[in-house]
Design a protein around this motif. Structure first.
Motif, PDB file in Angstrom:
ATOM      1  N   LEU A  19       0.856  -1.045  -0.024  1.00  0.00           N
ATOM      2  CA  LEU A  19       0.146  -0.069  -0.086  1.00  0.00           C
ATOM      3  C   LEU A  19       0.843   1.351  -0.066  1.00  0.00           C
ATOM      4  O   LEU A  19       0.652   2.221  -0.535  1.00  0.00           O
ATOM      5  N   GLU A  20       1.834   1.424   0.752  1.00  0.00           N
ATOM      6  CA  GLU A  20       2.738   2.237   1.064  1.00  0.00           C
ATOM      7  C   GLU A  20       3.495   2.774  -0.449  1.00  0.00           C
ATOM      8  O   GLU A  20       3.685   3.751  -0.945  1.00  0.00           O
ATOM      9  N   ALA A  57      -6.391   8.505  -0.788  1.00  0.00           N
ATOM     10  CA  ALA A  57      -7.226   7.485  -0.286  1.00  0.00           C
ATOM     11  C   ALA A  57      -6.231   6.182   0.267  1.00  0.00           C
ATOM     12  O   ALA A  57      -6.712   5.471   1.186  1.00  0.00           O
ATOM     13  N   ILE A  58      -5.344   5.914  -0.455  1.00  0.00           N
ATOM     14  CA  ILE A  58      -4.518   4.714  -0.086  1.00  0.00           C
ATOM     15  C   ILE A  58      -3.923   5.033   1.210  1.00  0.00           C
ATOM     16  O   ILE A  58      -3.827   4.148   2.126  1.00  0.00           O
ATOM     17  N   TYR A  59      -3.454   6.235   1.423  1.00  0.00           N
ATOM     18  CA  TYR A  59      -2.770   6.424   2.821  1.00  0.00           C
ATOM     19  C   TYR A  59      -3.871   6.526   4.077  1.00  0.00           C
ATOM     20  O   TYR A  59      -3.577   6.193   5.193  1.00  0.00           O
ATOM     21  N   GLU A  60      -5.033   6.866   3.714  1.00  0.00           N
ATOM     22  CA  GLU A  60      -6.166   6.862   4.627  1.00  0.00           C
ATOM     23  C   GLU A  60      -6.290   5.288   4.816  1.00  0.00           C
ATOM     24  O   GLU A  60      -6.666   5.047   5.971  1.00  0.00           O
ATOM     25  N   HIS A  61      -6.349   4.702   3.916  1.00  0.00           N
ATOM     26  CA  HIS A  61      -6.674   3.008   4.079  1.00  0.00           C
ATOM     27  C   HIS A  61      -5.571   2.491   4.790  1.00  0.00           C
ATOM     28  O   HIS A  61      -5.613   1.773   5.902  1.00  0.00           O
ATOM     29  N   LEU A  62      -4.401   2.886   4.623  1.00  0.00           N
ATOM     30  CA  LEU A  62      -3.082   2.680   5.431  1.00  0.00           C
ATOM     31  C   LEU A  62      -3.281   2.923   6.833  1.00  0.00           C
ATOM     32  O   LEU A  62      -2.820   2.332   7.907  1.00  0.00           O
ATOM     33  N   LYS A 113       4.677   7.094   9.615  1.00  0.00           N
ATOM     34  CA  LYS A 113       5.022   7.186   8.393  1.00  0.00           C
ATOM     35  C   LYS A 113       3.766   7.506   7.210  1.00  0.00           C
ATOM     36  O   LYS A 113       3.689   8.223   6.453  1.00  0.00           O
ATOM     37  N   ALA A 114       2.587   6.597   7.770  1.00  0.00           N
ATOM     38  CA  ALA A 114       1.460   6.743   6.992  1.00  0.00           C
ATOM     39  C   ALA A 114       0.741   8.004   6.901  1.00  0.00           C
ATOM     40  O   ALA A 114       0.258   8.631   5.941  1.00  0.00           O
ATOM     41  N   HIS A 115       0.894   8.540   8.390  1.00  0.00           N
ATOM     42  CA  HIS A 115       0.085   9.850   8.507  1.00  0.00           C
ATOM     43  C   HIS A 115       0.978  10.924   7.980  1.00  0.00           C
ATOM     44  O   HIS A 115       0.319  11.800   7.230  1.00  0.00           O
ATOM     45  N   TYR A 116       2.395  10.663   7.831  1.00  0.00           N
ATOM     46  CA  TYR A 116       3.372  11.625   7.097  1.00  0.00           C
ATOM     47  C   TYR A 116       3.001  11.720   5.655  1.00  0.00           C
ATOM     48  O   TYR A 116       2.405  12.870   4.836  1.00  0.00           O
ATOM     49  N   LYS A 148       3.242   6.191  -2.769  1.00  0.00           N
ATOM     50  CA  LYS A 148       4.097   6.677  -3.244  1.00  0.00           C
ATOM     51  C   LYS A 148       4.251   6.852  -4.845  1.00  0.00           C
ATOM     52  O   LYS A 148       4.559   7.996  -5.546  1.00  0.00           O
ATOM     53  N   ARG A 149       3.964   5.838  -5.574  1.00  0.00           N
ATOM     54  CA  ARG A 149       3.810   5.724  -6.905  1.00  0.00           C
ATOM     55  C   ARG A 149       2.726   6.820  -7.364  1.00  0.00           C
ATOM     56  O   ARG A 149       2.974   7.452  -8.085  1.00  0.00           O
ATOM     57  N   CYS A 150       1.657   6.689  -6.589  1.00  0.00           N
ATOM     58  CA  CYS A 150       0.331   7.504  -7.071  1.00  0.00           C
ATOM     59  C   CYS A 150       0.968   9.161  -6.938  1.00  0.00           C
ATOM     60  O   CYS A 150       0.725   9.986  -7.545  1.00  0.00           O
ATOM     61  N   GLN A 151       1.670   9.320  -5.630  1.00  0.00           N
ATOM     62  CA  GLN A 151       2.233  10.710  -5.426  1.00  0.00           C
ATOM     63  C   GLN A 151       3.142  11.263  -6.696  1.00  0.00           C
ATOM     64  O   GLN A 151       2.906  12.332  -7.017  1.00  0.00           O
ATOM     65  N   GLN A 152       4.073  10.447  -6.999  1.00  0.00           N
ATOM     66  CA  GLN A 152       5.115  10.527  -7.766  1.00  0.00           C
ATOM     67  C   GLN A 152       4.404  10.793  -9.433  1.00  0.00           C
ATOM     68  O   GLN A 152       5.074  11.750 -10.006  1.00  0.00           O
ATOM     69  N   MET A 153       3.288  10.256  -9.640  1.00  0.00           N
ATOM     70  CA  MET A 153       2.614  10.400 -10.876  1.00  0.00           C
ATOM     71  C   MET A 153       1.599  11.732 -10.818  1.00  0.00           C
ATOM     72  O   MET A 153       0.717  12.071 -11.951  1.00  0.00           O
ATOM     73  N   GLY A 154       1.485  12.385  -9.550  1.00  0.00           N
ATOM     74  CA  GLY A 154       0.686  13.389  -9.388  1.00  0.00           C
ATOM     75  C   GLY A 154      -0.861  13.109  -9.191  1.00  0.00           C
ATOM     76  O   GLY A 154      -1.862  13.751  -9.188  1.00  0.00           O
TER      77      GLY A 154
END
Length: 158
Positions: free
Chosen positions: A18-19, A36-41, A50-53, A23-29
């Motif tokens: 998930l993490e 959504a992924i980090y909220e699930h994490l 790290k998930a909250h950050y 990160k992949r989604c962030q890098q792609m904008g």
């Protein structure tokens, strides 16, 4: 958000995957997907700083500054010695025009990591220091150091 871009997160996926996907989604904008992924994490691992950050970074990137502040504050609760969290808080406060809170957050980060170049740079921009101030002199000395990583040198050239 467009239905085509809605993210469906499998319930059986491991947190490390998930993490990595966040990160992949962030890098792609793809900040909505990253959030959504980090909220699930964060739901899976509510005490994982790290998930909250990372959630704070994604929220900041999509312009949801108040939610980013909440995410960073939660991260700080579980990792009070992570200077990047306080840099993130400072950046949010700065973007909201809350200069005093931004400065306090940058100073908190520098208490943890005194040579945190990105944070010193942000503090200088926020506080309009005089050219002969100690922080400007410290940045100049660090810039002159051959040991300064290229990424930090690029920050100072910006």
């Amino acid at each position: 958000m467009n239905d085509m871009h809605k993210i469906r997160i499998p319930t059986n996926i491991n947190p490390a995957a998930l993490e990595a996907e966040g990160k992949r989604c962030q890098q792609m904008g793809l900040y909505d997907q990253a959030v959504a992924i980090y909220e699930h994490l964060c739901q899976l691992q509510p005490t994982n700083p790290k998930a909250h950050y990372q959630r704070g970074l994604a929220l900041y990137a999509r312009g949801d500054l108040r939610a980013a502040i909440t995410a960073y504050r939660t991260a700080a609760k579980y990792a009070p010695n992570h200077p990047g969290i306080f840099l993130g808080l400072g950046n949010c406060f700065y973007a909201l025009g809350e200069r005093d809170k931004a400065i306090a957050s940058y100073e908190d980060a520098l208490k943890i990591k005194p040579d945190f170049i990105s944070c010193m740079y942000s503090l200088v921009l926020t506080n309009n220091y005089a050219a002969n101030s100690p922080i400007i002199e410290k940045l100049h000395a660090l810039y002159q150091s051959p040991a300064l990583p290229h990424s930090d040198r690029a920050t100072l050239c910006f």
